[in-house]
Motif scaffolding. Structure first.
Motif, PDB file in Angstrom:
ATOM      1  N   PRO A 186       0.786  -1.243   0.000  1.00 18.04           N
ATOM      2  CA  PRO A 186       0.000   0.000   0.000  1.00 18.04           C
ATOM      3  C   PRO A 186       0.814   1.287   0.000  1.00 18.04           C
ATOM      4  CG  PRO A 186      -0.090  -1.061   2.151  1.00 18.04           C
ATOM      5  CD  PRO A 186       0.575  -2.031   1.231  1.00 18.04           C
ATOM      6  N   GLN A 187       2.095   1.229   0.328  1.00 13.75           N
ATOM      7  CA  GLN A 187       2.879   2.456   0.439  1.00 13.75           C
ATOM      8  C   GLN A 187       4.211   2.326  -0.307  1.00 13.75           C
ATOM      9  OE1 GLN A 187       3.241   5.442   4.016  1.00 13.75           O
ATOM     10  NE2 GLN A 187       4.531   3.690   4.465  1.00 13.75           N
ATOM     11  N   VAL A 188       4.522   3.364  -1.072  1.00 15.51           N
ATOM     12  CA  VAL A 188       5.793   3.431  -1.787  1.00 15.51           C
ATOM     13  C   VAL A 188       6.551   4.657  -1.302  1.00 15.51           C
ATOM     14  CG1 VAL A 188       6.917   3.790  -4.028  1.00 15.51           C
ATOM     15  CG2 VAL A 188       4.932   2.276  -3.848  1.00 15.51           C
ATOM     16  N   VAL A 189       7.831   4.476  -1.031  1.00 12.86           N
ATOM     17  CA  VAL A 189       8.716   5.579  -0.662  1.00 12.86           C
ATOM     18  C   VAL A 189       9.925   5.509  -1.580  1.00 12.86           C
ATOM     19  CG1 VAL A 189      10.109   6.640   1.159  1.00 12.86           C
ATOM     20  CG2 VAL A 189       7.946   5.495   1.737  1.00 12.86           C
ATOM     21  N   SER A 190      10.339   6.648  -2.127  1.00 15.34           N
ATOM     22  CA  SER A 190      11.484   6.591  -3.027  1.00 15.34           C
ATOM     23  C   SER A 190      12.086   7.967  -3.270  1.00 15.34           C
ATOM     24  CB  SER A 190      11.063   5.998  -4.378  1.00 15.34           C
ATOM     25  OG  SER A 190      12.177   5.897  -5.246  1.00 15.34           O
ATOM     26  N   ASN A 191      13.412   7.976  -3.362  1.00 14.22           N
ATOM     27  CA  ASN A 191      14.133   9.076  -3.983  1.00 14.22           C
ATOM     28  C   ASN A 191      14.299   8.638  -5.432  1.00 14.22           C
ATOM     29  OD1 ASN A 191      15.873  11.241  -4.592  1.00 14.22           O
ATOM     30  ND2 ASN A 191      17.666  10.062  -3.935  1.00 14.22           N
ATOM     31  N   LEU A 192      13.371   9.063  -6.295  1.00 11.21           N
ATOM     32  CA  LEU A 192      13.252   8.466  -7.623  1.00 11.21           C
ATOM     33  C   LEU A 192      14.461   8.756  -8.511  1.00 11.21           C
ATOM     34  CD1 LEU A 192       9.534   9.001  -8.696  1.00 11.21           C
ATOM     35  CD2 LEU A 192      10.627   6.928  -7.891  1.00 11.21           C
TER      36      LEU A 192
END
Length: 249
Positions: free
Chosen positions: A93-99
């Motif tokens: 359900p959750q995405v975290v990123s320094n894309l």
């Protein structure tokens, strides 16, 4: 990196977050959910994030980084995964990123299409952040804007200088929060088709472009599209209405 004899890869757009204020801001936006981090790099965010969320899987393309972060982050809640986020899938359900800059748009579309994702906390180029929240009729407004705004509430929570990363990128970065308000369905799939067809001629009269590019009757187009609007002046809801017509035919 020095200890492991590693240099960041320009090809993979590797810029690792080192600004404590930015890391704190990212953590403040996350929920206690099963989470995917796209690109954990050397673990400068991961080491804190793993204690903030229920479980953390990290999809990392660079095997060198997998080895580093696995030695730094030691938690039963942490699962490093060697792979490409564009093909591996998320399923959390959750995405975290320094894309990574070179695949930012592709990752954003992937997130949009994955209904398992209800929230994304992303650090990305300032220019891309501005595109996500752009108003119709502005230069930054485009396909990505329309798709993102139909599916998410979007908020830019801060802008950070190049010194927030090692190595330093050439541009400022925005921290952006996406919270899903609509599932990706067959209508939104048609939105992708509609925006692709119309934004290829973004400055032309929208109704004329639609008449030549979409299989929708002139009568319906007259009802949906104002006669004086150019493509980039149409609100997201107009693209959605056109997509609904296509989906129902």
């Amino acid at each position: 990196m020095k200890r492991n004899g590693i240099r960041p890869s320009k090809k993979l757009s590797q810029n690792f977050v080192v600004n404590p204020r930015l890391i704190t801001s990212i953590l403040s936006l996350t929920s206690n959910e099963d989470t995917i981090e796209i690109g954990c790099g050397i673990g400068t965010l991961t080491i804190f994030l793993v204690n903030r969320v229920r479980s953390l899987a990290c999809i990392e393309y660079d095997e060198r980084m997998i080895k580093i972060v696995s030695n730094i982050v030691r938690s039963p809640r942490f699962i490093p995964v060697k792979g490409d986020a564009l093909t591996t899938g998320v399923g959390r359900p959750q995405v975290v990123s320094n894309l990574p800059y070179h695949i930012t748009s592709d990752i954003l579309i992937m997130i949009a299409r994955d209904n398992s994702i209800s929230k994304a906390v992303l650090t990305l180029q300032k220019e891309v952040g501005e595109r996500l929240v752009a108003k119709a009729g502005t230069e930054s407004y485009g396909r990505l804007t329309v798709i993102a705004q139909l599916l998410f509430n979007i908020r830019i929570t801060g802008v950070y200088p190049p010194s927030s990363f090692i190595p330093r990128p050439k541009v400022e970065s925005s921290l952006v929060l996406l919270e899903r308000i609509r599932d990706y369905d067959k209508v939104v799939e048609k939105v992708e088709h509609v925006t692709r067809a119309l934004f290829s001629q973004r400055r032309r009269n929208a109704r004329r472009v639609a008449e030549s590019r979409l299989n929708i009757s002139t009568e319906v187009l007259t009802r949906i599209i104002p006669s004086d609007k150019r493509v980039f002046e149409l609100e997201p809801e107009v693209f959605l209405a056109l997509a609904e017509e296509l989906a129902n035919t």
